[in-house]
Design a protein around this motif. Structure first.
Motif, PDB file in Angstrom:
ATOM      1  N   GLY A  36     -33.889  -6.256 -32.478  1.00  0.00           N
ATOM      2  CA  GLY A  36     -34.918  -6.597 -31.562  1.00  0.00           C
ATOM      3  C   GLY A  36     -35.687  -5.119 -31.355  1.00  0.00           C
ATOM      4  N   MET A  37     -37.047  -5.446 -31.619  1.00  0.00           N
ATOM      5  CA  MET A  37     -37.946  -4.333 -31.781  1.00  0.00           C
ATOM      6  C   MET A  37     -38.971  -4.407 -30.498  1.00  0.00           C
ATOM      7  SD  MET A  37     -36.695  -2.209 -33.775  1.00  0.00           S
ATOM      8  CE  MET A  37     -37.962  -1.294 -33.598  1.00  0.00           C
ATOM      9  N   GLU A  38     -38.913  -5.181 -29.531  1.00  0.00           N
ATOM     10  CA  GLU A  38     -39.969  -5.223 -28.367  1.00  0.00           C
ATOM     11  C   GLU A  38     -39.818  -3.848 -27.773  1.00  0.00           C
ATOM     12  OE1 GLU A  38     -40.616  -7.747 -24.228  1.00  0.00           O
ATOM     13  OE2 GLU A  38     -38.869  -8.364 -25.587  1.00  0.00           O
ATOM     14  N   GLY A  39     -41.071  -3.461 -27.327  1.00  0.00           N
ATOM     15  CA  GLY A  39     -41.269  -2.449 -26.827  1.00  0.00           C
ATOM     16  C   GLY A  39     -40.847  -1.018 -27.657  1.00  0.00           C
ATOM     17  N   GLY A  40     -40.763  -1.138 -29.232  1.00  0.00           N
ATOM     18  CA  GLY A  40     -40.365  -0.043 -29.882  1.00  0.00           C
ATOM     19  C   GLY A  40     -39.050   0.081 -29.994  1.00  0.00           C
ATOM     20  N   GLY A  41     -38.398  -0.882 -29.488  1.00  0.00           N
ATOM     21  CA  GLY A  41     -36.698  -0.723 -29.382  1.00  0.00           C
ATOM     22  C   GLY A  41     -36.222   0.464 -28.621  1.00  0.00           C
ATOM     23  N   ASP A  42     -35.005   0.837 -28.496  1.00  0.00           N
ATOM     24  CA  ASP A  42     -34.375   1.916 -27.800  1.00  0.00           C
ATOM     25  C   ASP A  42     -34.879   3.196 -28.122  1.00  0.00           C
ATOM     26  OD1 ASP A  42     -33.105   0.040 -26.109  1.00  0.00           O
ATOM     27  OD2 ASP A  42     -31.237  -0.008 -27.341  1.00  0.00           O
ATOM     28  N   THR A  43     -35.159   3.447 -29.364  1.00  0.00           N
ATOM     29  CA  THR A  43     -35.476   4.828 -29.968  1.00  0.00           C
ATOM     30  C   THR A  43     -36.716   5.028 -29.394  1.00  0.00           C
ATOM     31  OG1 THR A  43     -34.168   4.574 -32.017  1.00  0.00           O
ATOM     32  CG2 THR A  43     -36.382   5.955 -31.874  1.00  0.00           C
ATOM     33  N   GLY A  44     -37.837   4.064 -29.225  1.00  0.00           N
ATOM     34  CA  GLY A  44     -39.096   4.148 -28.704  1.00  0.00           C
ATOM     35  C   GLY A  44     -39.236   4.482 -27.364  1.00  0.00           C
ATOM     36  N   ARG A  45     -38.032   3.862 -26.720  1.00  0.00           N
ATOM     37  CA  ARG A  45     -37.911   3.924 -25.130  1.00  0.00           C
ATOM     38  C   ARG A  45     -37.570   5.188 -24.561  1.00  0.00           C
ATOM     39  NH1 ARG A  45     -35.514  -1.141 -25.868  1.00  0.00           N
ATOM     40  NH2 ARG A  45     -36.707  -2.714 -25.439  1.00  0.00           N
ATOM     41  N   VAL A  46     -36.379   5.911 -25.455  1.00  0.00           N
ATOM     42  CA  VAL A  46     -36.153   7.320 -25.374  1.00  0.00           C
ATOM     43  C   VAL A  46     -36.980   8.143 -25.416  1.00  0.00           C
ATOM     44  CG1 VAL A  46     -34.387   8.791 -25.987  1.00  0.00           C
ATOM     45  CG2 VAL A  46     -33.546   6.518 -25.513  1.00  0.00           C
ATOM     46  N   GLN A  47     -37.908   8.079 -26.719  1.00  0.00           N
ATOM     47  CA  GLN A  47     -38.572   9.139 -26.807  1.00  0.00           C
ATOM     48  C   GLN A  47     -40.062   8.931 -25.831  1.00  0.00           C
ATOM     49  OE1 GLN A  47     -40.829   8.604 -30.929  1.00  0.00           O
ATOM     50  NE2 GLN A  47     -41.154  10.808 -30.844  1.00  0.00           N
ATOM     51  N   GLN A  48     -40.485   7.720 -25.276  1.00  0.00           N
ATOM     52  CA  GLN A  48     -41.248   7.844 -24.495  1.00  0.00           C
ATOM     53  C   GLN A  48     -40.753   8.281 -23.039  1.00  0.00           C
ATOM     54  OE1 GLN A  48     -42.563   3.506 -23.518  1.00  0.00           O
ATOM     55  NE2 GLN A  48     -44.533   4.294 -22.800  1.00  0.00           N
ATOM     56  N   LEU A  49     -39.624   7.803 -22.620  1.00  0.00           N
ATOM     57  CA  LEU A  49     -38.955   8.134 -21.445  1.00  0.00           C
ATOM     58  C   LEU A  49     -38.977   9.829 -21.376  1.00  0.00           C
ATOM     59  CD1 LEU A  49     -37.756   7.569 -18.564  1.00  0.00           C
ATOM     60  CD2 LEU A  49     -35.688   7.375 -19.899  1.00  0.00           C
ATOM     61  N   LEU A  50     -38.743  10.489 -22.367  1.00  0.00           N
ATOM     62  CA  LEU A  50     -38.486  11.868 -22.193  1.00  0.00           C
ATOM     63  C   LEU A  50     -39.509  12.844 -22.903  1.00  0.00           C
ATOM     64  CD1 LEU A  50     -34.586  12.028 -23.073  1.00  0.00           C
ATOM     65  CD2 LEU A  50     -35.564  12.161 -20.992  1.00  0.00           C
ATOM     66  N   PRO A  54     -40.882  14.597 -32.390  1.00  0.00           N
ATOM     67  CA  PRO A  54     -40.573  13.611 -33.208  1.00  0.00           C
ATOM     68  C   PRO A  54     -39.007  14.163 -34.031  1.00  0.00           C
ATOM     69  CG  PRO A  54     -42.685  14.014 -33.652  1.00  0.00           C
ATOM     70  CD  PRO A  54     -42.489  15.040 -32.582  1.00  0.00           C
ATOM     71  N   GLU A  55     -39.016  15.251 -34.334  1.00  0.00           N
ATOM     72  CA  GLU A  55     -37.886  15.929 -34.701  1.00  0.00           C
ATOM     73  C   GLU A  55     -36.450  15.717 -33.936  1.00  0.00           C
ATOM     74  OE1 GLU A  55     -39.870  19.616 -32.989  1.00  0.00           O
ATOM     75  OE2 GLU A  55     -40.389  17.752 -34.206  1.00  0.00           O
ATOM     76  N   ARG A  56     -36.609  15.314 -32.584  1.00  0.00           N
ATOM     77  CA  ARG A  56     -35.619  15.280 -31.811  1.00  0.00           C
ATOM     78  C   ARG A  56     -35.119  13.854 -31.674  1.00  0.00           C
ATOM     79  NH1 ARG A  56     -35.572  18.148 -27.277  1.00  0.00           N
ATOM     80  NH2 ARG A  56     -34.092  16.854 -26.348  1.00  0.00           N
ATOM     81  N   VAL A  57     -35.962  12.657 -32.433  1.00  0.00           N
ATOM     82  CA  VAL A  57     -35.739  11.183 -32.339  1.00  0.00           C
ATOM     83  C   VAL A  57     -35.641  10.819 -33.784  1.00  0.00           C
ATOM     84  CG1 VAL A  57     -36.448   9.179 -31.541  1.00  0.00           C
ATOM     85  CG2 VAL A  57     -36.848  11.165 -29.963  1.00  0.00           C
ATOM     86  N   LEU A  58     -34.384  10.603 -34.249  1.00  0.00           N
ATOM     87  CA  LEU A  58     -34.430  10.296 -35.673  1.00  0.00           C
ATOM     88  C   LEU A  58     -34.607   8.655 -35.823  1.00  0.00           C
ATOM     89  CD1 LEU A  58     -31.092  12.038 -36.398  1.00  0.00           C
ATOM     90  CD2 LEU A  58     -33.441  12.928 -36.720  1.00  0.00           C
ATOM     91  N   PRO A  59     -35.128   8.403 -37.027  1.00  0.00           N
ATOM     92  CA  PRO A  59     -35.528   6.704 -37.326  1.00  0.00           C
ATOM     93  C   PRO A  59     -34.078   6.107 -37.580  1.00  0.00           C
ATOM     94  CG  PRO A  59     -35.946   8.439 -39.047  1.00  0.00           C
ATOM     95  CD  PRO A  59     -35.726   9.333 -38.002  1.00  0.00           C
ATOM     96  N   GLU A  60     -34.242   4.916 -37.173  1.00  0.00           N
ATOM     97  CA  GLU A  60     -33.288   4.013 -37.271  1.00  0.00           C
ATOM     98  C   GLU A  60     -32.838   3.777 -38.814  1.00  0.00           C
ATOM     99  OE1 GLU A  60     -36.053   3.157 -36.002  1.00  0.00           O
ATOM    100  OE2 GLU A  60     -35.555   2.461 -33.815  1.00  0.00           O
ATOM    101  N   ALA A  61     -31.686   3.678 -39.145  1.00  0.00           N
ATOM    102  CA  ALA A  61     -31.176   3.052 -40.474  1.00  0.00           C
ATOM    103  C   ALA A  61     -31.638   1.731 -40.767  1.00  0.00           C
ATOM    104  CB  ALA A  61     -29.759   3.363 -40.807  1.00  0.00           C
ATOM    105  N   TYR A  62     -31.553   0.950 -39.838  1.00  0.00           N
ATOM    106  CA  TYR A  62     -31.932  -0.425 -39.611  1.00  0.00           C
ATOM    107  C   TYR A  62     -32.829  -0.778 -38.343  1.00  0.00           C
ATOM    108  CZ  TYR A  62     -28.706  -1.010 -43.703  1.00  0.00           C
ATOM    109  OH  TYR A  62     -27.994  -1.138 -44.796  1.00  0.00           O
ATOM    110  N   ARG A  63     -33.780  -1.597 -38.796  1.00  0.00           N
ATOM    111  CA  ARG A  63     -34.944  -1.965 -37.696  1.00  0.00           C
ATOM    112  C   ARG A  63     -34.851  -3.560 -37.775  1.00  0.00           C
ATOM    113  NH1 ARG A  63     -38.478   1.648 -35.243  1.00  0.00           N
ATOM    114  NH2 ARG A  63     -40.280   0.190 -35.454  1.00  0.00           N
ATOM    115  N   LEU A  64     -34.080  -4.228 -37.157  1.00  0.00           N
ATOM    116  CA  LEU A  64     -33.993  -5.488 -37.152  1.00  0.00           C
ATOM    117  C   LEU A  64     -34.819  -6.416 -36.112  1.00  0.00           C
ATOM    118  CD1 LEU A  64     -29.901  -5.564 -37.669  1.00  0.00           C
ATOM    119  CD2 LEU A  64     -31.726  -5.660 -39.482  1.00  0.00           C
ATOM    120  N   THR A  65     -35.474  -7.448 -36.598  1.00  0.00           N
ATOM    121  CA  THR A  65     -36.320  -8.114 -35.756  1.00  0.00           C
ATOM    122  C   THR A  65     -35.821  -8.864 -34.547  1.00  0.00           C
ATOM    123  OG1 THR A  65     -37.519  -8.562 -37.780  1.00  0.00           O
ATOM    124  CG2 THR A  65     -38.332  -9.889 -35.831  1.00  0.00           C
ATOM    125  N   ALA A  66     -34.848  -9.568 -34.616  1.00  0.00           N
ATOM    126  CA  ALA A  66     -34.136 -10.381 -33.456  1.00  0.00           C
ATOM    127  C   ALA A  66     -33.308  -9.772 -32.663  1.00  0.00           C
ATOM    128  CB  ALA A  66     -33.373 -11.703 -34.178  1.00  0.00           C
TER     129      ALA A  66
END
Length: 207
Positions: A36-50, A54-66
């Motif tokens: 589920g990628m609404e709002g950028g997913g949890d990675t996006g939420r953590v990065q925005q919140l804190l 970019p180097e402190r937030v690693l990209p997901e291995a899998y970004r799944l839609t649903a």
């Protein structure tokens, strides 16, 4: 300190706890599987919140839609989650790994999340809700971890403080309640910093 943050159930607040740990420990954040990628997913939420670089937030291995269980989300996207792609990243300093859902969530139909956690070999910080229903979910989760000899750092309980559940969980679960986190309003970087100072997690998680 490198650790895995896992929840006992959906919506128990493990992304908030992960953000708290990332900020408090000065850690790198990684959520390897995002459903589920609404709002950028949890990675996006953590990065925005804190406001992390970019180097402190690693990209997901899998970004799944649903926004469904990872195994089904992957099937719907026409992919199969390969455990080889979930190898721990090489980072300097602390690492917080946030799982997708609970311990027995399937990443594919023959590979449970708890099996991947065992491969990582990192200790688990288990996040649970504070109130009604937490005893069953939390004790079952601890039993599953114990059966696989996965070390548990302790529990973090999210929500309004409960007068008995922490004591019962420590007695029956055999692990400490490291922190009880009340709802944060507003949920922002400053509020997380204040909660980190109050929680005592800095002392509990010293290597």
């Amino acid at each position: 300190m490198r650790l895995v943050v896992c929840g006992t159930d959906t919506d128990v607040g493990k992304t908030v706890v992960s953000a708290l740990l990332v900020q408090g420990l000065g850690a790198t954040y990684w959520k390897p599987v995002q459903s589920g990628m609404e709002g950028g997913g949890d990675t996006g939420r953590v990065q925005q919140l804190l406001g992390l670089p970019p180097e402190r937030v690693l990209p997901e291995a899998y970004r799944l839609t649903a926004p469904v269980s990872p195994h089904w989300a992957a099937e719907r996207d026409g992919v199969s989650i390969d455990p080889a792609r979930l190898a721990l990243p090489a980072v300097d300093g602390p690492l917080v790994v946030e799982t997708a859902g609970g311990l027995l969530v399937p990443l594919r139909r023959n590979w449970l999340q708890i099996e991947q956690i065992a491969v990582w070999g990192l200790p688990v910080l288990l996040v649970a809700r504070s109130g009604l229903g937490t005893l069953n979910h939390t004790l079952l989760s601890l039993e599953a971890l114990s059966r696989r000899s996965i070390p548990v750092l302790g529990l973090v309980l999210n929500g309004d403080p409960h007068p008995d559940n922490p004591r019962t969980l420590e007695a029956l679960g055999g692990v400490p309640v490291l922190a009880e986190l009340p709802p944060l309003d507003p949920l922002d970087r400053e509020g997380l910093e204040r909660q980190w100072q109050r929680s005592g997690l800095a002392r509990s998680l010293q290597p």
